[in-house]
Write a protein that holds these residues in place. Structure first.
Motif, PDB file in Angstrom:
ATOM      1  N   PRO A 213       0.676  -1.221  -0.073  1.00 33.79           N
ATOM      2  CA  PRO A 213       0.101   0.184   0.036  1.00 33.79           C
ATOM      3  C   PRO A 213       0.789   1.059  -0.053  1.00 33.79           C
ATOM      4  CG  PRO A 213      -0.948  -1.486   1.715  1.00 33.79           C
ATOM      5  CD  PRO A 213       0.162  -2.043   0.866  1.00 33.79           C
ATOM      6  N   GLN A 214       0.449   2.231  -0.774  1.00 35.40           N
ATOM      7  CA  GLN A 214       1.070   3.476  -0.914  1.00 35.40           C
ATOM      8  C   GLN A 214       2.246   3.553  -1.800  1.00 35.40           C
ATOM      9  OE1 GLN A 214      -1.387   5.592  -0.205  1.00 35.40           O
ATOM     10  NE2 GLN A 214      -2.293   3.742   0.807  1.00 35.40           N
ATOM     11  N   LYS A 215       2.609   2.255  -2.265  1.00 32.51           N
ATOM     12  CA  LYS A 215       3.991   2.133  -2.929  1.00 32.51           C
ATOM     13  C   LYS A 215       3.603   2.051  -4.511  1.00 32.51           C
ATOM     14  CE  LYS A 215       6.848   1.583   0.527  1.00 32.51           C
ATOM     15  NZ  LYS A 215       7.838   2.768   0.637  1.00 32.51           N
ATOM     16  N   LYS A 216       4.698   2.505  -5.139  1.00 32.70           N
ATOM     17  CA  LYS A 216       4.396   2.649  -6.885  1.00 32.70           C
ATOM     18  C   LYS A 216       5.513   1.992  -7.557  1.00 32.70           C
ATOM     19  CE  LYS A 216       3.353   6.510  -8.464  1.00 32.70           C
ATOM     20  NZ  LYS A 216       3.578   8.039  -8.688  1.00 32.70           N
ATOM     21  N   PHE A 217       5.209   0.966  -8.408  1.00 33.27           N
ATOM     22  CA  PHE A 217       6.251   0.161  -9.398  1.00 33.27           C
ATOM     23  C   PHE A 217       6.181   0.930 -10.957  1.00 33.27           C
ATOM     24  CE2 PHE A 217       6.220  -4.044  -6.993  1.00 33.27           C
ATOM     25  CZ  PHE A 217       6.753  -3.680  -6.043  1.00 33.27           C
ATOM     26  N   GLU A 218       7.333   1.004 -11.455  1.00 36.00           N
ATOM     27  CA  GLU A 218       7.364   1.351 -12.830  1.00 36.00           C
ATOM     28  C   GLU A 218       7.584   0.418 -13.873  1.00 36.00           C
ATOM     29  OE1 GLU A 218       8.246   6.150 -13.574  1.00 36.00           O
ATOM     30  OE2 GLU A 218       9.931   4.655 -13.723  1.00 36.00           O
ATOM     31  N   TRP A 219       6.967   0.236 -15.062  1.00 41.85           N
ATOM     32  CA  TRP A 219       7.406  -0.731 -16.033  1.00 41.85           C
ATOM     33  C   TRP A 219       7.882  -0.012 -17.186  1.00 41.85           C
ATOM     34  CZ3 TRP A 219       8.546  -5.537 -16.738  1.00 41.85           C
ATOM     35  CH2 TRP A 219       8.530  -5.868 -18.217  1.00 41.85           C
ATOM     36  N   VAL A 220       8.742  -0.420 -17.823  1.00 41.27           N
ATOM     37  CA  VAL A 220       9.195   0.157 -19.223  1.00 41.27           C
ATOM     38  C   VAL A 220       8.849  -0.687 -20.125  1.00 41.27           C
ATOM     39  CG1 VAL A 220      11.552   0.619 -20.647  1.00 41.27           C
ATOM     40  CG2 VAL A 220      11.452   0.944 -18.216  1.00 41.27           C
ATOM     41  N   VAL A 221       7.849   0.001 -21.013  1.00 40.76           N
ATOM     42  CA  VAL A 221       7.068  -0.876 -21.903  1.00 40.76           C
ATOM     43  C   VAL A 221       8.167  -1.455 -22.917  1.00 40.76           C
ATOM     44  CG1 VAL A 221       5.548  -0.523 -23.850  1.00 40.76           C
ATOM     45  CG2 VAL A 221       5.251   0.569 -21.854  1.00 40.76           C
ATOM     46  N   GLY A 222       7.957  -2.690 -23.317  1.00 41.28           N
ATOM     47  CA  GLY A 222       8.780  -3.494 -24.346  1.00 41.28           C
ATOM     48  C   GLY A 222      10.090  -4.203 -23.348  1.00 41.28           C
ATOM     49  N   ALA A 223      10.545  -3.660 -22.334  1.00 41.25           N
ATOM     50  CA  ALA A 223      11.512  -4.122 -21.320  1.00 41.25           C
ATOM     51  C   ALA A 223      12.538  -4.346 -22.008  1.00 41.25           C
ATOM     52  CB  ALA A 223      10.951  -5.548 -21.018  1.00 41.25           C
ATOM     53  N   ASN A 224      12.942  -3.705 -23.276  1.00 41.17           N
ATOM     54  CA  ASN A 224      14.341  -3.746 -23.795  1.00 41.17           C
ATOM     55  C   ASN A 224      14.519  -5.053 -24.608  1.00 41.17           C
ATOM     56  OD1 ASN A 224      14.921  -1.194 -23.428  1.00 41.17           O
ATOM     57  ND2 ASN A 224      15.700  -1.816 -21.574  1.00 41.17           N
ATOM     58  N   ALA A 225      13.269  -5.689 -24.620  1.00 36.26           N
ATOM     59  CA  ALA A 225      13.539  -7.062 -25.325  1.00 36.26           C
ATOM     60  C   ALA A 225      12.331  -7.531 -26.343  1.00 36.26           C
ATOM     61  CB  ALA A 225      12.908  -8.134 -24.056  1.00 36.26           C
ATOM     62  N   THR A 226      11.813  -6.594 -26.937  1.00 33.88           N
ATOM     63  CA  THR A 226      10.833  -6.838 -28.125  1.00 33.88           C
ATOM     64  C   THR A 226      11.008  -6.188 -29.351  1.00 33.88           C
ATOM     65  OG1 THR A 226       9.290  -5.104 -27.087  1.00 33.88           O
ATOM     66  CG2 THR A 226       8.789  -7.292 -26.379  1.00 33.88           C
ATOM     67  N   GLU A 227      10.600  -6.748 -30.199  1.00 35.82           N
ATOM     68  CA  GLU A 227      10.876  -6.194 -31.779  1.00 35.82           C
ATOM     69  C   GLU A 227      10.031  -4.968 -32.200  1.00 35.82           C
ATOM     70  OE1 GLU A 227      13.274  -7.233 -33.985  1.00 35.82           O
ATOM     71  OE2 GLU A 227      14.130  -8.695 -32.189  1.00 35.82           O
ATOM     72  N   ASN A 228       8.622  -5.152 -32.080  1.00 37.01           N
ATOM     73  CA  ASN A 228       7.810  -3.884 -32.455  1.00 37.01           C
ATOM     74  C   ASN A 228       7.796  -2.860 -31.477  1.00 37.01           C
ATOM     75  OD1 ASN A 228       5.497  -2.580 -33.558  1.00 37.01           O
ATOM     76  ND2 ASN A 228       4.536  -4.503 -34.240  1.00 37.01           N
ATOM     77  N   PRO A 229       7.878  -1.667 -31.927  1.00 34.54           N
ATOM     78  CA  PRO A 229       7.953  -0.472 -30.984  1.00 34.54           C
ATOM     79  C   PRO A 229       6.556  -0.287 -30.533  1.00 34.54           C
ATOM     80  CG  PRO A 229       8.557   0.177 -33.260  1.00 34.54           C
ATOM     81  CD  PRO A 229       8.329  -1.303 -33.095  1.00 34.54           C
ATOM     82  N   LYS A 230       5.480  -0.523 -31.301  1.00 39.36           N
ATOM     83  CA  LYS A 230       4.028  -0.216 -31.008  1.00 39.36           C
ATOM     84  C   LYS A 230       3.647  -1.408 -30.002  1.00 39.36           C
ATOM     85  CE  LYS A 230       2.947   2.226 -35.188  1.00 39.36           C
ATOM     86  NZ  LYS A 230       2.240   2.056 -36.523  1.00 39.36           N
ATOM     87  N   ARG A 231       3.354  -1.235 -28.902  1.00 44.99           N
ATOM     88  CA  ARG A 231       2.867  -2.088 -27.896  1.00 44.99           C
ATOM     89  C   ARG A 231       1.637  -2.044 -27.491  1.00 44.99           C
ATOM     90  NH1 ARG A 231       6.203  -5.542 -28.829  1.00 44.99           N
ATOM     91  NH2 ARG A 231       5.743  -6.466 -26.926  1.00 44.99           N
ATOM     92  N   LYS A 232       1.070  -3.012 -26.712  1.00 47.65           N
ATOM     93  CA  LYS A 232      -0.140  -2.772 -26.106  1.00 47.65           C
ATOM     94  C   LYS A 232       0.197  -3.647 -24.824  1.00 47.65           C
ATOM     95  CE  LYS A 232      -3.127  -3.922 -30.163  1.00 47.65           C
ATOM     96  NZ  LYS A 232      -3.901  -3.166 -30.188  1.00 47.65           N
TER      97      LYS A 232
END
Length: 291
Positions: A213-232
């Motif tokens: 509770p009251q903490k926040k995590f961040e996610w870098v989209v694609g995780a520097n591991a994917t091919e297509n730059p357009k993500r869902k």
């Protein structure tokens, strides 16, 4: 550098976030199986929820003691189970009960933190049973569409510690090195793009985090591991705390309760998504990042 930050923040502010409330999921209670479907599955079909990128199935299942899924076939899907509580026993159809031996691809008794992965490929048959006498097995069953059909069937099982999930999002699956054109040697080596993860035959990353509770995590989209730059990105808040967990995405006003999901579209690799825990109990969040 300022220009890059400005472009990223602009893209993020325009990210389309659509809630998928728990009550809009399909639901069936068969006695031995209590299951919720985020996407159309079995007898439940909703044209609004057929797939999201390569994500095809996300079922939140509870299987009662001494019951489960008898031997059944799979073909041409990447299928994985994320164990939340209880135990679930995988048996390959070629293995007779009583001949299990130690934990292996043909036999694996999964517990909290284990993830078991199946490449259905040209065809595979197995059973998933809760062989415990009294405890219910609670897990997520997730399917992804592979980048090509006719793959060689294969199993992988790995354990992911809760302690690490409490520090940030822990990558669990990442694309097989070599991609759709992987050689036979690369298929045999089964190396994932992100070390310590399970390789998947898709432009797809899965991660999980347990947010206090009251903490926040961040996610870098694609995780520097994917091919297509357009993500869902699809985010799911597991039903683990009797309704006391709640999250907020990217600082927006809307909040999400246990069992809720969110479709996040119009994001690109490198964007940062934030998930904040705003409930009374820690939130177990599964994040599925797909092309």
């Amino acid at each position: 550098m300022n220009t890059i930050k400005s472009v990223m923040s602009k893209a993020l502010s325009h990210a389309k976030i659509i809630p998928h409330r728990s009550a809009t999921r399909g639901h069936s209670d068969h006695g031995w199986l209590n299951t919720y479907h985020s996407f159309s599955f079995a007898d439940w079909f909703n044209p609004n929820f057929t797939h999201f990128g390569s994500l095809r199935v996300l079922n939140e299942d509870r299987v009662g003691p001494n019951s489960g899924f008898p031997t059944h076939p799979h073909r041409d899907f990447e299928i994985f189970s994320y164990i939340i509580s209880g135990e679930l026993t995988h048996r390959d159809s070629m293995l007779k009960k009583g001949d299990e031996g130690a934990q292996s691809d043909k036999f694996y008794r999964m517990h909290r933190g284990d993830v078991q992965f199946t490449t259905g490929g040209t065809g595979i048959a197995h059973s998933e049973q809760n062989e415990h006498n009294k405890d219910t097995a609670h897990f997520l069953q997730i399917w992804a569409i592979p980048w090509k059909r006719g793959l060689t069937p294969r199993y992988h099982t790995l354990h992911f510690d809760d302690e690490k999930k409490r520090l940030g999002f822990v990558p669990i699956l990442s694309p097989l090195k070599g991609g759709p054109d992987a050689t036979h040697q690369q298929e045999q080596a089964a190396e994932p793009t992100i070390d310590g993860t399970i390789p998947i035959h898709a432009d797809f990353v899965m991660s999980a985090g347990i947010i206090a509770p009251q903490k926040k995590f961040e996610w870098v989209v694609g995780a520097n591991a994917t091919e297509n730059p357009k993500r869902k990105v699809y985010i799911h808040l597991a039903m683990t705390k009797g309704g006391k967990a709640r999250i907020r995405l990217n600082g927006r006003e809307e909040t999400y309760n246990e069992g809720d999901g969110a479709f996040i579209d119009d994001v690109r690799a490198g964007d940062k998504l934030s998930v904040e825990s705003v409930g009374e109990a820690e939130a177990e969040v599964v994040l599925l990042d797909t092309a």
